[in-house]
Design a protein around this motif. Structure first.
Motif, PDB file in Angstrom:
ATOM      1  N   CYS A  25       3.265  67.521  72.856  1.00 15.14           N
ATOM      2  CA  CYS A  25       2.077  68.103  72.232  1.00 15.14           C
ATOM      3  C   CYS A  25       2.544  68.598  70.872  1.00 15.14           C
ATOM      4  CB  CYS A  25       1.552  69.275  73.074  1.00 15.14           C
ATOM      5  SG  CYS A  25       0.439  70.367  72.164  1.00 15.14           S
ATOM      6  N   CYS A  75       2.240  72.656  70.337  1.00 15.41           N
ATOM      7  CA  CYS A  75       3.118  73.656  70.951  1.00 15.41           C
ATOM      8  C   CYS A  75       4.474  73.090  71.359  1.00 15.41           C
ATOM      9  CB  CYS A  75       2.424  74.312  72.143  1.00 15.41           C
ATOM     10  SG  CYS A  75       2.339  73.256  73.593  1.00 15.41           S
ATOM     11  N   CYS A  77      -3.352  69.908  77.030  1.00 20.06           N
ATOM     12  CA  CYS A  77      -1.939  70.281  77.105  1.00 20.06           C
ATOM     13  C   CYS A  77      -1.810  71.353  78.193  1.00 20.06           C
ATOM     14  CB  CYS A  77      -1.463  70.814  75.758  1.00 20.06           C
ATOM     15  SG  CYS A  77       0.179  71.548  75.817  1.00 20.06           S
ATOM     16  N   CYS A  86      -0.587  74.893  76.065  1.00 16.02           N
ATOM     17  CA  CYS A  86      -1.466  75.596  75.122  1.00 16.02           C
ATOM     18  C   CYS A  86      -2.947  75.352  75.412  1.00 16.02           C
ATOM     19  CB  CYS A  86      -1.129  75.216  73.675  1.00 16.02           C
ATOM     20  SG  CYS A  86      -1.469  73.507  73.269  1.00 16.02           S
TER      21      CYS A  86
HETATM   22 ZN   LIG Z   1       0.314  72.193  73.620  1.00 16.59          ZN
END
Ligand SMILES: [Zn+2]
Length: 240
Positions: free
Chosen positions: A186, A189, A212, A215
């Protein structure tokens, strides 16, 4: 569109501060004028005081002179003459200082004019700058309005539940409710995205939405969808 709108809003919100910053450029020039004017007031006061002093010594000399006819002894007469000479010398000394003070005042008056001209110039520059900031503000306000309209247009084409989700995540991650999944991560994050999810993200048949796990952002992939790739190449649009 939301990112464009957020950028424009941040600019628009910064207007009062930009105006204040522009104004604060005048602080130095204003302080210089105030200080020069203060010096002038002091110098004028000093001249007035010296003039009064000189006047007093002259009065004193005059008074002594008028007394000289009524003095009885030669000694007293001599002493009085000395007093007269001393008072006149003092008056003359102070008058010299008045002249010096007047020259100093002329110099300060020149300085006042100079710093006032500087301030005027600075005020004109700041006025022009503020005008430009205002013009930019109106332009950005117009663009922001257009962007909002376009955003609403796009939002109408998104399923309601997806839009709700997007709005919810936007509250937690203003301006970035979505994150690109690239290099099995991702990009927002850094958490690993599982390979089968990456595969589904690049599939043009799968309509499922993935978030995700860390996050919570909605994941998307910019990698070419395998089925579509040959068609694009065949159209002669390869290499884009
Ligand atoms: Zn993320």
């Amino acid at each position: 569109m939301d990112q464009i709108i957020a950028t424009l809003r941040a600019h628009l919100d910064a207007l009062p501060k930009r105006m204040r910053d522009a104004d604060s450029k005048l602080n130095g020039a204003r302080a210089a004028v105030a200080s020069a004017k203060e010096s002038l007031t002091q110098a004028l006061g000093q001249r007035k005081k010296l003039e009064l002093d000189a006047e007093q010594w002259k009065e004193r000399a005059k008074k002594y002179r008028s007394q000289s006819s009524s003095v009885k002894t030669n000694e007293a007469y001599k002493a009085l003459q000395q007093e007269i000479a001393a008072a006149e010398a003092e008056a003359s000394r102070i008058e010299d200082r008045v002249l010096e003070q007047m020259m100093a005042i002329e110099e300060i008056e020149r300085r006042v004019k100079h710093v006032e001209a500087d301030l005027k110039e600075a005020e004109q520059a700041v006025a022009a700058e503020k005008k430009q900031i205002e013009a930019q503000y109106h332009d950005e306000k117009k663009r922001s309005g257009a962007a909002s309209a376009e955003r609403d247009e796009v939002a109408r084409k998104v399923a309601e539940d997806v839009l709700d989700l997007y709005t919810r995540i936007s509250k937690k991650h203003p301006g970035s409710p979505m994150a690109e999944a690239r290099g099995d991560q991702c990009r927002a994050c850094g958490l690993r995205v599982l390979p089968h999810i990456l595969q589904l993200l690049t599939s043009d048949t799968d309509q499922e939405l993935f978030r995700c796990e860390s996050c919570g952002r909605i994941l998307y992939s910019l990698e070419p969808i395998p089925h579509a790739a040959p068609k694009v190449a065949a159209d002669g649009a390869a290499g884009t």
